[in-house]
Design a protein around this motif. Structure first.
Motif, PDB file in Angstrom:
ATOM      1  N   ALA A 101       0.825  -1.210   0.000  1.00  0.00           N
ATOM      2  CA  ALA A 101       0.000   0.000   0.000  1.00  0.00           C
ATOM      3  C   ALA A 101       0.860   1.261   0.000  1.00  0.00           C
ATOM      4  CB  ALA A 101      -0.936  -0.007   1.209  1.00  0.00           C
ATOM      5  N   LEU A 102       1.953   1.254   0.743  1.00  0.00           N
ATOM      6  CA  LEU A 102       2.808   2.437   0.813  1.00  0.00           C
ATOM      7  C   LEU A 102       3.467   2.749  -0.523  1.00  0.00           C
ATOM      8  CD1 LEU A 102       4.555   1.975   4.284  1.00  0.00           C
ATOM      9  CD2 LEU A 102       2.657   3.482   3.705  1.00  0.00           C
ATOM     10  N   ARG A 103       3.637   1.747  -1.360  1.00  0.00           N
ATOM     11  CA  ARG A 103       4.278   1.982  -2.654  1.00  0.00           C
ATOM     12  C   ARG A 103       3.341   2.647  -3.658  1.00  0.00           C
ATOM     13  NH1 ARG A 103       6.969  -3.056  -1.701  1.00  0.00           N
ATOM     14  NH2 ARG A 103       5.259  -4.170  -2.720  1.00  0.00           N
ATOM     15  N   VAL A 104       2.038   2.360  -3.568  1.00  0.00           N
ATOM     16  CA  VAL A 104       1.139   2.789  -4.645  1.00  0.00           C
ATOM     17  C   VAL A 104      -0.054   3.597  -4.159  1.00  0.00           C
ATOM     18  CG1 VAL A 104       1.777   0.813  -6.076  1.00  0.00           C
ATOM     19  CG2 VAL A 104      -0.162   0.614  -4.511  1.00  0.00           C
ATOM     20  N   ASN A 105      -0.187   3.827  -2.863  1.00  0.00           N
ATOM     21  CA  ASN A 105      -1.380   4.502  -2.366  1.00  0.00           C
ATOM     22  C   ASN A 105      -1.494   5.919  -2.930  1.00  0.00           C
ATOM     23  OD1 ASN A 105      -2.634   6.319   0.089  1.00  0.00           O
ATOM     24  ND2 ASN A 105      -3.674   4.369  -0.188  1.00  0.00           N
ATOM     25  N   ALA A 106      -2.688   6.273  -3.384  1.00  0.00           N
ATOM     26  CA  ALA A 106      -2.899   7.575  -4.031  1.00  0.00           C
ATOM     27  C   ALA A 106      -2.706   8.728  -3.057  1.00  0.00           C
ATOM     28  CB  ALA A 106      -4.302   7.624  -4.641  1.00  0.00           C
ATOM     29  N   ASP A 107      -3.139   8.571  -1.811  1.00  0.00           N
ATOM     30  CA  ASP A 107      -2.979   9.647  -0.835  1.00  0.00           C
ATOM     31  C   ASP A 107      -1.507   9.966  -0.594  1.00  0.00           C
ATOM     32  OD1 ASP A 107      -5.710   9.840  -0.550  1.00  0.00           O
ATOM     33  OD2 ASP A 107      -5.786   8.444   1.145  1.00  0.00           O
ATOM     34  N   LEU A 108      -0.681   8.933  -0.522  1.00  0.00           N
ATOM     35  CA  LEU A 108       0.750   9.156  -0.317  1.00  0.00           C
ATOM     36  C   LEU A 108       1.393   9.790  -1.545  1.00  0.00           C
ATOM     37  CD1 LEU A 108       1.948   5.972   1.593  1.00  0.00           C
ATOM     38  CD2 LEU A 108       1.742   8.292   2.451  1.00  0.00           C
ATOM     39  N   LEU A 109       0.977   9.355  -2.720  1.00  0.00           N
ATOM     40  CA  LEU A 109       1.526   9.952  -3.937  1.00  0.00           C
ATOM     41  C   LEU A 109       1.139  11.426  -4.035  1.00  0.00           C
ATOM     42  CD1 LEU A 109       0.914   7.046  -6.488  1.00  0.00           C
ATOM     43  CD2 LEU A 109       3.038   7.662  -5.322  1.00  0.00           C
ATOM     44  N   ALA A 111       0.533  13.376  -1.423  1.00  0.00           N
ATOM     45  CA  ALA A 111       1.338  14.064  -0.408  1.00  0.00           C
ATOM     46  C   ALA A 111       2.767  14.271  -0.896  1.00  0.00           C
ATOM     47  CB  ALA A 111       1.328  13.271   0.896  1.00  0.00           C
ATOM     48  N   SER A 112       3.298  13.289  -1.617  1.00  0.00           N
ATOM     49  CA  SER A 112       4.644  13.430  -2.176  1.00  0.00           C
ATOM     50  C   SER A 112       4.688  14.537  -3.223  1.00  0.00           C
ATOM     51  CB  SER A 112       5.088  12.097  -2.781  1.00  0.00           C
ATOM     52  OG  SER A 112       6.371  12.201  -3.352  1.00  0.00           O
ATOM     53  N   ALA A 113       3.645  14.614  -4.056  1.00  0.00           N
ATOM     54  CA  ALA A 113       3.583  15.695  -5.047  1.00  0.00           C
ATOM     55  C   ALA A 113       3.489  17.056  -4.363  1.00  0.00           C
ATOM     56  CB  ALA A 113       2.388  15.485  -5.978  1.00  0.00           C
ATOM     57  N   ARG A 114       2.759  17.110  -3.256  1.00  0.00           N
ATOM     58  CA  ARG A 114       2.655  18.359  -2.503  1.00  0.00           C
ATOM     59  C   ARG A 114       4.020  18.775  -1.960  1.00  0.00           C
ATOM     60  NH1 ARG A 114       0.792  23.314  -1.743  1.00  0.00           N
ATOM     61  NH2 ARG A 114       0.807  23.930   0.443  1.00  0.00           N
ATOM     62  N   ILE A 115       4.818  17.818  -1.511  1.00  0.00           N
ATOM     63  CA  ILE A 115       6.163  18.133  -1.026  1.00  0.00           C
ATOM     64  C   ILE A 115       6.992  18.758  -2.142  1.00  0.00           C
ATOM     65  CG2 ILE A 115       8.336  17.098  -0.257  1.00  0.00           C
ATOM     66  CD1 ILE A 115       6.759  15.143   1.396  1.00  0.00           C
ATOM     67  N   ARG A 116       6.902  18.200  -3.335  1.00  0.00           N
ATOM     68  CA  ARG A 116       7.672  18.742  -4.459  1.00  0.00           C
ATOM     69  C   ARG A 116       7.205  20.154  -4.812  1.00  0.00           C
ATOM     70  NH1 ARG A 116       6.817  13.411  -6.252  1.00  0.00           N
ATOM     71  NH2 ARG A 116       5.209  14.078  -7.729  1.00  0.00           N
ATOM     72  N   GLN A 117       5.902  20.397  -4.728  1.00  0.00           N
ATOM     73  CA  GLN A 117       5.394  21.736  -5.019  1.00  0.00           C
ATOM     74  C   GLN A 117       5.938  22.762  -4.027  1.00  0.00           C
ATOM     75  OE1 GLN A 117       1.105  21.633  -5.144  1.00  0.00           O
ATOM     76  NE2 GLN A 117       1.067  19.802  -6.418  1.00  0.00           N
ATOM     77  N   VAL A 118       5.843  22.431  -2.744  1.00  0.00           N
ATOM     78  CA  VAL A 118       6.276  23.388  -1.721  1.00  0.00           C
ATOM     79  C   VAL A 118       7.794  23.558  -1.757  1.00  0.00           C
ATOM     80  CG1 VAL A 118       6.241  23.896   0.742  1.00  0.00           C
ATOM     81  CG2 VAL A 118       4.285  22.786  -0.314  1.00  0.00           C
ATOM     82  N   LYS A 119       8.505  22.493  -2.074  1.00  0.00           N
ATOM     83  CA  LYS A 119       9.959  22.610  -2.186  1.00  0.00           C
ATOM     84  C   LYS A 119      10.337  23.546  -3.324  1.00  0.00           C
ATOM     85  CE  LYS A 119      14.193  19.874  -2.500  1.00  0.00           C
ATOM     86  NZ  LYS A 119      14.765  18.509  -2.642  1.00  0.00           N
ATOM     87  N   TYR A 211       3.147  14.245   4.965  1.00  0.00           N
ATOM     88  CA  TYR A 211       3.441  12.946   4.346  1.00  0.00           C
ATOM     89  C   TYR A 211       3.566  11.857   5.411  1.00  0.00           C
ATOM     90  CZ  TYR A 211       5.773   9.401   1.520  1.00  0.00           C
ATOM     91  OH  TYR A 211       6.090   8.231   0.885  1.00  0.00           O
ATOM     92  N   LYS A 212       4.218  12.190   6.519  1.00  0.00           N
ATOM     93  CA  LYS A 212       4.322  11.224   7.614  1.00  0.00           C
ATOM     94  C   LYS A 212       2.938  10.878   8.163  1.00  0.00           C
ATOM     95  CE  LYS A 212       8.884  12.870   9.096  1.00  0.00           C
ATOM     96  NZ  LYS A 212       9.648  13.515  10.198  1.00  0.00           N
ATOM     97  N   LEU A 213       2.095  11.910   8.296  1.00  0.00           N
ATOM     98  CA  LEU A 213       0.740  11.673   8.790  1.00  0.00           C
ATOM     99  C   LEU A 213      -0.037  10.784   7.832  1.00  0.00           C
ATOM    100  CD1 LEU A 213      -1.499  12.275  10.837  1.00  0.00           C
ATOM    101  CD2 LEU A 213      -2.035  14.336   9.522  1.00  0.00           C
ATOM    102  N   ALA A 214       0.098  11.039   6.528  1.00  0.00           N
ATOM    103  CA  ALA A 214      -0.586  10.201   5.541  1.00  0.00           C
ATOM    104  C   ALA A 214      -0.066   8.768   5.592  1.00  0.00           C
ATOM    105  CB  ALA A 214      -0.398  10.787   4.142  1.00  0.00           C
TER     106      ALA A 214
END
Length: 512
Positions: A101-109, A111-119, A211-214
């Motif tokens: 689930a951690l590899r493909v979950n949409a919520d995590l993906l 959240a990861s995209a959000r990290i890239r945006q804010v970075k 991301y950690k929370l997700a």
């Protein structure tokens, strides 16, 4: 908007250098000019700062209680909030499901995209503190009228005996060729850009906490579904065994009816009990299918079998117990750290909005080639460079800037309330799940004892019924209670595990 510009170029320097007879006059004028510039600068700062509203940023964290309602002191609470989920869960099948689930979950993906945006926003905010550099090239030409300042100047220049042929200007059409490196740099005198960069950095850190929370939500949701599926498997097994016993009891009742030892009413009662249990089994099968689909949805797949360990009662999550302090207890939670970082980010934006009231100092240097003849463009004498400084102070933008400041202060107050609410919710969650874990542990033990007692009662009632010393209603009642108690025991065990799981999540979910 009031603009004050200062320009210094090579031509100005050469003029000041070679006009020796006027050196004292130039120094005097320069001194006077500098004094005027400083007076203008001070006046601009004073004028803009008079309209700057005062910024007050106050924050008070809610007080932490000394103990929970379960009489567990908060500074000695035993919990597993610092334990990684791979150590918290002991079931290999569950660990595999979580990893998938951690590899493909949409919520995590997401959240990861959000990290890239804010970075990217943080990188852009940091770049605003550095000078920009660009290449600018232009070419064109003009024919100046003879009765214009430039036209007369070109005519007069061509008559001078102090220039050579290269310096003579075509009076009919004067071209211009320009190619240079230009830079622009805003000097962050007041700290506005630094505050903006700080705000974006804090938002970036907050996105990592999100991301950690997700991740924690995916882990605990998968574990809760997995435990529910195991409990449903046990319920199905219990119901199937009980259904087999009920069918055997129905056959024995039919034999007793044929021998005249019981009535048709008893047979129908046993048949109704069998039908009711079969319907109960169908309901459990529906729930099993729904939970399997939910697990597949977390793994971004459909119609796939879900493997699980068969023994639901032997698996424990009570290992790896550690001690903690009040601060670690709360601030190991990603949602609290995220709320705190967002609050600090909003505070930095408030300060940046306040500093926007002060003048901005810009410096624009350049170096390149500039000529009015293409044949002379690469001549060393065509080298040109200079630097221009200008200061921009807002005069007629006070309402706009004040509105922006009020907006940022409102955002800060909202983030502050969200931070306090998150802390209070965290305290209540810990208390709720801690009480639930303790109470469901007691309930499961009581239900286990009740089930053992009723099993003995069922054996006794069966023997009495077969020997004619008890009615069929007594036997049906005992069997119904046995089935109910066994299912209640499974449910209490499930709720105890879920409470322990939610307590683990409430204590940080391993992100200490």
């Amino acid at each position: 908007m009031l603009r004050l510009s200062l320009h210094y170029s090579l031509r100005t320097a050469l003029t000041r250098t070679f006009r020796m007879p006027h050196a004292r006059v130039s120094r005097s004028r320069a001194t006077t000019g500098n004094a005027v510039l400083w007076l203008l600068f001070a006046g601009m700062v004073l004028l803009t700062s008079c309209g700057t509203p005062e910024t007050l940023i106050k924050h008070k964290t809610p007080e932490l209680p000394h103990q929970f309602s379960t009489n567990y002191p908060i500074d000695t609470l035993r919990h597993t909030g610092r334990v990684s989920w791979k150590d918290f869960f002991l079931d290999p099948a569950l660990i595999r499901h979580i990893e998938d689930a951690l590899r493909v979950n949409a919520d995590l993906l997401q959240a990861s995209a959000r990290i890239r945006q804010v970075k990217a926003a943080y990188t852009a905010a940091g770049g605003a503190l550095l000078p920009s550099l660009q290449v600018r090239g232009r070419t064109g030409g003009d024919r100046f009228g003879r009765y214009t300042m430039t036209g007369v100047g070109n005519f007069d220049t061509n008559l001078s005996d102090r220039i050579d042929d290269k310096q003579r200007v075509d009076e009919n059409f004067t071209p211009e060729y320009y190619l240079a490196l230009e830079s622009s740099w805003e000097i962050d005198v007041w700290g506005r850009l630094r505050q903006q960069r700080k705000g974006r950095r804090l938002e970036y850190l907050a996105s990592e906490e999100a991301y950690k929370l997700a991740t924690t939500m995916v882990v605990t949701t998968m574990a809760e579904l997995y435990f529910t599926l195991q409990a449903l498997d046990d319920e199905r097994e219990i119901i199937e065994k009980e259904l087999q016993l009920q069918r055997e009891g129905l056959e024995k009742t039919l034999i007793l009816k044929e021998t005249g030892r019981t009535s048709e009413l008893a047979v129908k009662q046993f048949e109704a009990q069998v039908l009711n249990t079969e319907a109960l089994l169908r309901g459990v099968l529906i729930e099993i299918n729904a939970v399997e689909n939910a697990i597949n949805a977390l793994k971004m797949q459909a119609n796939q079998p879900v493997d699980r360990s068969p023994d639901f009662f032997m698996q424990s999550m009570d290992s790896a117990v550690v001690l903690t302090t009040p601060a670690n207890l709360l601030f190991s939670r990603p949602d609290i750290r995220r709320a705190e970082l967002l609050m600090k980010s909003a505070g930095a934006d408030v300060m940046a909005a306040r500093y926007a009231f002060f003048p901005q100092l810009m410096v624009n240097p350049y170096v390149g080639l500039n000529a009015f003849k293409s044949s002379l463009f690469f001549d060393p004498a065509s080298l040109a460079f200079g630097v221009m400084g200008h200061m921009v102070a807002p005069i007629f933008q006070q309402n706009q800037l004040k509105a922006g400041l009020r907006f940022q202060k409102a955002r800060y107050e909202e983030a502050q309330l969200e931070y306090n609410k998150t802390i209070v919710n965290a305290l209540n969650e810990i208390n709720t799940h801690l009480v639930a874990f303790d109470e469901y542990l007691k309930i499961s033990r009581l239900k286990e004892s009740e089930a053992r007692t009723l099993k003995v009662a069922e054996t006794v009632a069966t023997q009495l019924f077969l020997n004619g010393y008890a009615s069929y209603l007594d036997l049906l009642t005992v069997r119904r209670e046995v089935l109910r108690t066994q299912l209640d025991f499974v449910e209490a065990t499930l709720q105890r595990k879920v409470a322990r799981l939610k307590l683990y999540r409430a204590l940080g979910g391993g992100w200490f």
